[in-house]
Motif scaffolding. Structure first.
Motif, PDB file in Angstrom:
ATOM      1  N   LEU A  52       0.825  -1.208   0.000  1.00 60.60           N
ATOM      2  CA  LEU A  52       0.000   0.000   0.000  1.00 60.60           C
ATOM      3  C   LEU A  52       0.855   1.251   0.000  1.00 60.60           C
ATOM      4  CD1 LEU A  52      -2.622   1.625   0.385  1.00 60.60           C
ATOM      5  CD2 LEU A  52      -2.423   1.178   2.852  1.00 60.60           C
ATOM      6  N   PHE A  53       1.867   1.289   0.856  1.00 55.87           N
ATOM      7  CA  PHE A  53       2.638   2.523   1.003  1.00 55.87           C
ATOM      8  C   PHE A  53       3.662   2.724  -0.110  1.00 55.87           C
ATOM      9  CE2 PHE A  53       0.436   2.741   4.943  1.00 55.87           C
ATOM     10  CZ  PHE A  53       0.316   4.105   5.168  1.00 55.87           C
ATOM     11  N   CYS A  54       3.740   1.802  -1.044  1.00 56.03           N
ATOM     12  CA  CYS A  54       4.461   2.084  -2.291  1.00 56.03           C
ATOM     13  C   CYS A  54       3.740   3.182  -3.074  1.00 56.03           C
ATOM     14  CB  CYS A  54       4.564   0.816  -3.149  1.00 56.03           C
ATOM     15  SG  CYS A  54       5.735  -0.404  -2.525  1.00 56.03           S
ATOM     16  N   ALA A  55       2.445   3.350  -2.796  1.00 55.92           N
ATOM     17  CA  ALA A  55       1.637   4.372  -3.468  1.00 55.92           C
ATOM     18  C   ALA A  55       1.368   5.562  -2.557  1.00 55.92           C
ATOM     19  CB  ALA A  55       0.322   3.758  -3.939  1.00 55.92           C
ATOM     20  N   GLU A  56       2.212   5.777  -1.558  1.00 56.20           N
ATOM     21  CA  GLU A  56       1.969   6.839  -0.588  1.00 56.20           C
ATOM     22  C   GLU A  56       1.874   8.213  -1.243  1.00 56.20           C
ATOM     23  OE1 GLU A  56       3.739   8.613   3.616  1.00 56.20           O
ATOM     24  OE2 GLU A  56       4.839   7.048   2.544  1.00 56.20           O
ATOM     25  N   ALA A  57       2.630   8.430  -2.303  1.00 52.52           N
ATOM     26  CA  ALA A  57       2.611   9.735  -2.965  1.00 52.52           C
ATOM     27  C   ALA A  57       1.227  10.091  -3.501  1.00 52.52           C
ATOM     28  CB  ALA A  57       3.629   9.746  -4.107  1.00 52.52           C
ATOM     29  N   LEU A  58       0.362   9.098  -3.646  1.00 50.86           N
ATOM     30  CA  LEU A  58      -0.989   9.339  -4.173  1.00 50.86           C
ATOM     31  C   LEU A  58      -1.992   9.626  -3.068  1.00 50.86           C
ATOM     32  CD1 LEU A  58      -1.085   6.435  -6.788  1.00 50.86           C
ATOM     33  CD2 LEU A  58      -0.568   8.852  -7.200  1.00 50.86           C
TER      34      LEU A  58
END
Length: 263
Positions: free
Chosen positions: A84-90
């Motif tokens: 999930l936090f691989c997409a934190e920038a979103l």
């Protein structure tokens, strides 16, 4: 408030082999349609167009969905929270954050109940989980996880190993909504977790999503249930899939989910 969805689709699905030898778990088909495609159709029916997939295992196949794909390069040594936090920038406070497992399917009513939730964090919960589990296995208690409620819908415990049915007041389904104004806190909370701690027996990189939810609850965050009575399926094993196909063919699956609506 608009919603931004992140679908966790990095899993190898080892218990679905050989079906996953050549595809990610979310692309295994149920009644002729990939799990992921069924979920995306329901999201779009609800007006959610801002959808990102987080892939890992055979992630190049996710491109066919025509959506942005973020890759977890460590998918084979991490778990869902790390994915999930691989997409934190979103994750921004301009939209509610919808988090969805990639191996579930559900009817529009399930998603509608979740989106209608106004709590800081809302999770989809099946009140009629036991009849579904009893159709799948001989001993539901051996597979299910705890979900304890107070004040009607406030979640105080989730994801533990139950010692009785009394501690399972519903079943968490793999669908979460973080209210837009709470998204910054959600990110900061994760950033502040102890990287050296153990989370339900797992290290930081391999914590379960339920462990993160429990940590939020223990730290005083308000987590509420959005209830449904069946209307969904999870696909974990080849035996699950074979059972669902048999039930679909003989009409019994309709007692739990309307697959025509979950697409």
């Amino acid at each position: 408030m608009k919603s931004r969805a992140i679908v966790l689709a990095a899993g190898q699905g080892t218990r679905l082999r050989p079906l996953t030898d050549d595809r990610p778990k979310c692309l295994v088909e149920l009644a002729g349609q990939p799990l992921l495609h069924r979920q995306l159709a329901v999201m779009r029916q609800a007006g959610i167009e801002d959808i990102t997939l987080v892939g890992g295992y055979r992630h190049e196949q996710l491109d066919a969905a025509g959506l942005p794909v973020v890759v977890n390069p460590r998918f084979d040594s991490t778990n869902m929270v790390s994915t999930l936090f691989c997409a934190e920038a979103l994750m921004g406070e301009e939209a509610d954050l919808l988090i969805a497992y990639g191996d579930i399917v559900y009817e529009p009513r399930v998603l509608a109940a979740l989106l209608a939730g106004c709590a800081p964090i809302t999770v989809a919960v099946d009140r009629e989980w036991r009849r579904f589990w009893e159709a799948r296995m001989d001993d539901p208690l051996a597979d299910a996880e705890t979900l304890v409620l107070e004040d009607g819908d406030r979640v105080v415990e989730v994801g533990k190993k139950p010692d009785s049915y009394e501690r399972i007041q519903g079943q968490y389904m793999g669908l979460i909504k973080v209210r837009a104004d709470q998204v910054p806190d959600f990110r900061q909370f994760y950033a502040g977790l102890d990287r050296e701690a153990s989370y339900d027996g797992k290290d930081f990189d391999n914590m379960y999503m339920t462990s993160l939810i429990q940590a939020l609850i223990d730290a005083g965050r308000d987590v509420r249930a959005a209830f449904t009575d069946n209307g969904w399926l999870e696909v974990d094993t080849v035996a699950d899939l074979e059972l669902y196909h048999r039930m679909y063919e003989d009409g019994r699956l309709a007692d739990f989910i309307d697959l025509e609506r979950a697409a």
